[in-house]
Design a protein around this motif. Structure first.
Motif, PDB file in Angstrom:
ATOM      1  N   THR A  28      26.622  32.155  29.086  1.00 22.64           N
ATOM      2  CA  THR A  28      28.014  32.240  28.920  1.00 22.64           C
ATOM      3  C   THR A  28      28.515  33.793  28.800  1.00 22.64           C
ATOM      4  OG1 THR A  28      28.334  31.334  26.831  1.00 22.64           O
ATOM      5  CG2 THR A  28      28.795  29.821  28.578  1.00 22.64           C
ATOM      6  N   PHE A  29      29.460  34.218  29.077  1.00 19.65           N
ATOM      7  CA  PHE A  29      29.897  35.347  28.708  1.00 19.65           C
ATOM      8  C   PHE A  29      31.467  35.789  29.218  1.00 19.65           C
ATOM      9  CE2 PHE A  29      27.881  35.896  32.895  1.00 19.65           C
ATOM     10  CZ  PHE A  29      28.847  36.741  33.583  1.00 19.65           C
ATOM     11  N   THR A  30      32.144  36.589  28.740  1.00 23.52           N
ATOM     12  CA  THR A  30      33.330  36.836  28.853  1.00 23.52           C
ATOM     13  C   THR A  30      33.666  38.069  29.793  1.00 23.52           C
ATOM     14  OG1 THR A  30      34.169  35.434  26.894  1.00 23.52           O
ATOM     15  CG2 THR A  30      35.795  36.993  27.851  1.00 23.52           C
ATOM     16  N   LEU A  31      34.364  38.108  30.785  1.00 19.90           N
ATOM     17  CA  LEU A  31      34.914  39.151  31.726  1.00 19.90           C
ATOM     18  C   LEU A  31      36.279  39.717  31.518  1.00 19.90           C
ATOM     19  CD1 LEU A  31      32.891  40.159  33.701  1.00 19.90           C
ATOM     20  CD2 LEU A  31      34.069  38.983  35.640  1.00 19.90           C
ATOM     21  N   ASN A  39      52.729  46.356  31.963  1.00 20.83           N
ATOM     22  CA  ASN A  39      53.703  45.765  31.287  1.00 20.83           C
ATOM     23  C   ASN A  39      55.091  46.434  30.881  1.00 20.83           C
ATOM     24  OD1 ASN A  39      53.161  47.312  29.110  1.00 20.83           O
ATOM     25  ND2 ASN A  39      52.110  45.738  28.108  1.00 20.83           N
ATOM     26  N   GLN A  40      55.816  46.228  30.267  1.00 16.08           N
ATOM     27  CA  GLN A  40      57.150  46.804  30.029  1.00 16.08           C
ATOM     28  C   GLN A  40      56.901  48.179  29.382  1.00 16.08           C
ATOM     29  OE1 GLN A  40      59.841  43.977  28.187  1.00 16.08           O
ATOM     30  NE2 GLN A  40      60.494  43.413  29.994  1.00 16.08           N
ATOM     31  N   GLN A  41      56.245  48.218  28.549  1.00 16.67           N
ATOM     32  CA  GLN A  41      55.685  49.545  27.733  1.00 16.67           C
ATOM     33  C   GLN A  41      54.873  50.364  28.692  1.00 16.67           C
ATOM     34  OE1 GLN A  41      55.145  46.322  26.432  1.00 16.67           O
ATOM     35  NE2 GLN A  41      57.024  46.452  25.261  1.00 16.67           N
ATOM     36  N   GLY A  42      54.634  49.892  29.899  1.00 21.37           N
ATOM     37  CA  GLY A  42      53.910  50.707  30.940  1.00 21.37           C
ATOM     38  C   GLY A  42      52.174  50.641  30.673  1.00 21.37           C
ATOM     39  N   GLN A  43      51.852  49.678  29.732  1.00 23.28           N
ATOM     40  CA  GLN A  43      50.324  49.785  29.564  1.00 23.28           C
ATOM     41  C   GLN A  43      49.875  48.713  30.583  1.00 23.28           C
ATOM     42  OE1 GLN A  43      50.928  48.647  25.406  1.00 23.28           O
ATOM     43  NE2 GLN A  43      50.519  50.680  24.867  1.00 23.28           N
ATOM     44  N   ARG A  44      48.488  48.763  30.985  1.00 21.20           N
ATOM     45  CA  ARG A  44      48.094  47.746  31.859  1.00 21.20           C
ATOM     46  C   ARG A  44      47.320  46.511  30.671  1.00 21.20           C
ATOM     47  NH1 ARG A  44      46.574  47.760  36.943  1.00 21.20           N
ATOM     48  NH2 ARG A  44      47.193  49.798  37.071  1.00 21.20           N
ATOM     49  N   GLU A  45      47.429  45.358  31.123  1.00 25.40           N
ATOM     50  CA  GLU A  45      46.917  44.530  30.583  1.00 25.40           C
ATOM     51  C   GLU A  45      45.570  43.779  31.239  1.00 25.40           C
ATOM     52  OE1 GLU A  45      50.026  41.612  29.752  1.00 25.40           O
ATOM     53  OE2 GLU A  45      51.216  42.807  28.367  1.00 25.40           O
ATOM     54  N   ALA A  46      44.948  43.016  30.542  1.00 23.32           N
ATOM     55  CA  ALA A  46      43.688  42.330  31.192  1.00 23.32           C
ATOM     56  C   ALA A  46      43.729  40.910  30.774  1.00 23.32           C
ATOM     57  CB  ALA A  46      42.584  43.032  30.549  1.00 23.32           C
ATOM     58  N   ASP A  47      42.909  40.176  31.470  1.00 24.84           N
ATOM     59  CA  ASP A  47      42.560  38.761  31.407  1.00 24.84           C
ATOM     60  C   ASP A  47      41.349  38.648  31.124  1.00 24.84           C
ATOM     61  OD1 ASP A  47      45.351  37.399  32.098  1.00 24.84           O
ATOM     62  OD2 ASP A  47      44.696  38.198  33.802  1.00 24.84           O
ATOM     63  N   ASP A 119      44.844  57.376  30.739  1.00 22.82           N
ATOM     64  CA  ASP A 119      46.121  56.595  29.815  1.00 22.82           C
ATOM     65  C   ASP A 119      46.472  55.417  30.073  1.00 22.82           C
ATOM     66  OD1 ASP A 119      45.693  59.300  28.422  1.00 22.82           O
ATOM     67  OD2 ASP A 119      47.653  60.075  29.805  1.00 22.82           O
ATOM     68  N   ASP A 120      46.449  54.817  31.261  1.00 26.84           N
ATOM     69  CA  ASP A 120      46.838  53.341  31.538  1.00 26.84           C
ATOM     70  C   ASP A 120      45.708  52.406  31.185  1.00 26.84           C
ATOM     71  OD1 ASP A 120      44.984  53.626  33.678  1.00 26.84           O
ATOM     72  OD2 ASP A 120      46.587  53.528  35.115  1.00 26.84           O
ATOM     73  N   GLY A 121      44.687  52.693  30.815  1.00 26.33           N
ATOM     74  CA  GLY A 121      43.720  51.806  30.338  1.00 26.33           C
ATOM     75  C   GLY A 121      42.494  51.586  31.308  1.00 26.33           C
TER      76      GLY A 121
END
Length: 144
Positions: A28-31, A39-47, A119-121
């Protein structure tokens, strides 16, 4: 009916290899997979998606994958449930992978290099940067 998933992301931790009582390998591992928007703050999110591999693929993943490595996973979504110690029903969603591709060379991650990001991750390391170099292969080495 169709249940097929293809993901590309980076491992959040080293894979965890275990064996069932019958001796079947399971890893098992997490990706971490970037979302295609900010998002609204201009940052990229991840799942953060849980991945499960079985048998020979599980042993291969445990031997060659490490935290931070860029990886492609192909498989199916599985939802299972169990009752925890408190008597509550817990649901787990995971991808059961039947194909895993290592998208970076082993030497790059084994040398402990960090992965630069913008800068956006998003990761900016180009896995194809060394493409186009001449490879010296004799005709005897070709399979055709």
């Amino acid at each position: 009916m169709l249940n097929r998933v293809i993901l590309i992301g980076r491992l959040t931790r080293d894979p965890e290899l275990r064996y069932t009582p019958n001796g079947v390998a399971v890893t098992t591992f997490t990706l971490a997979v970037d979302r295609p928007f900010t998002n609204q703050q201009g940052q990229r999110e991840a799942d953060f998606i849980n991945i499960v591999t079985w048998r020979q693929l599980a042993e291969t993943c445990a031997n060659y994958l490490k935290k931070g490595r860029l990886t492609a996973v192909e498989g199916r979504i599985q939802i299972r449930n169990y009752e925890n110690n408190e008597g509550r029903r817990v649901y787990v969603t995971e991808v059961v992978a039947d194909n895993v591709r290592f998208l970076e060379s082993m030497s790059k991650t084994s040398q402990g290099q960090s992965y630069p990001s913008s800068d956006d991750g998003r990761f900016t390391d180009d896995p194809f940067a060394d493409q186009g170099k001449t490879i010296d292969i004799s005709d005897d080495d070709l399979p055709f």
